[in-house]
Enzyme design. Structure first.
Site, PDB file in Angstrom:
ATOM      1  N   ASN A  10       0.810  -1.217   0.000  1.00  0.00           N
ATOM      2  CA  ASN A  10       0.000   0.000   0.000  1.00  0.00           C
ATOM      3  C   ASN A  10       0.845   1.268   0.000  1.00  0.00           C
ATOM      4  OD1 ASN A  10      -2.470  -1.407   0.073  1.00  0.00           O
ATOM      5  ND2 ASN A  10      -2.214  -1.741   2.267  1.00  0.00           N
ATOM      6  N   CYS A  11       2.165   1.119   0.066  1.00  0.00           N
ATOM      7  CA  CYS A  11       3.080   2.261   0.144  1.00  0.00           C
ATOM      8  C   CYS A  11       3.718   2.497  -1.219  1.00  0.00           C
ATOM      9  CB  CYS A  11       4.157   1.977   1.188  1.00  0.00           C
ATOM     10  SG  CYS A  11       5.506   3.178   1.211  1.00  0.00           S
ATOM     11  N   GLY A  12       3.568   3.706  -1.746  1.00  0.00           N
ATOM     12  CA  GLY A  12       4.133   4.042  -3.046  1.00  0.00           C
ATOM     13  C   GLY A  12       5.646   3.913  -3.092  1.00  0.00           C
ATOM     14  N   ARG A  15       6.519   0.271  -3.257  1.00  0.00           N
ATOM     15  CA  ARG A  15       6.249  -0.279  -4.600  1.00  0.00           C
ATOM     16  C   ARG A  15       7.321   0.156  -5.591  1.00  0.00           C
ATOM     17  NH1 ARG A  15       0.970   1.460  -3.336  1.00  0.00           N
ATOM     18  NH2 ARG A  15       1.192   3.182  -4.819  1.00  0.00           N
TER      19      ARG A  15
END
Length: 114
Positions: A10-12, A15
């Site tokens: 969920n963390c940019g 990712r």
């Protein structure tokens, strides 16, 4: 080269770091979703030691109650125990390779250990 990433999908930033690892030739990536499979306090201590940082520097403050709990001022053992019990307190992503460990904020820091 093997690279282990403690990842939050969920963390940019996490990712983007994972994408760098996956796009780098010769890197075998192991993904650990640390919110589902938290590292032990001992593993966290080793990661931070190898990264040259304190557990307090690895605390996630945004979106947590770490500051209210005075964890930034707590001793290493208390911080590590809190992180192991509540992995949301771990700042991400951490990446470990044979060349070392980095807290990859920003994501390009991963290049230092590839």
């Amino acid at each position: 080269m093997k690279a282990t990433i403690w990842h939050n999908p969920n963390c940019g930033t996490s990712r983007k770091t994972l994408a760098i690892l996956q796009e780098t030739d010769g890197v075998e990536v192991e993904v650990v979703e640390y919110l589902k499979t938290p590292p032990s306090a001992a593993k966290l201590a080793q990661l931070y030691r190898d990264a040259g940082m304190t557990p307090q520097q690895g605390l996630r403050l945004r979106g947590t109650d770490a500051a209210e709990r005075r964890l930034p001022q707590a001793d290493d053992a208390a911080v590590l125990a809190a992180m192991a019990a509540e992995p949301i307190l771990i700042e991400r992503p951490l990446v470990e390779t044979a060349k070392g460990v980095r807290l990859c904020r920003p994501q390009d820091k991963v290049l230092e250990i590839l």
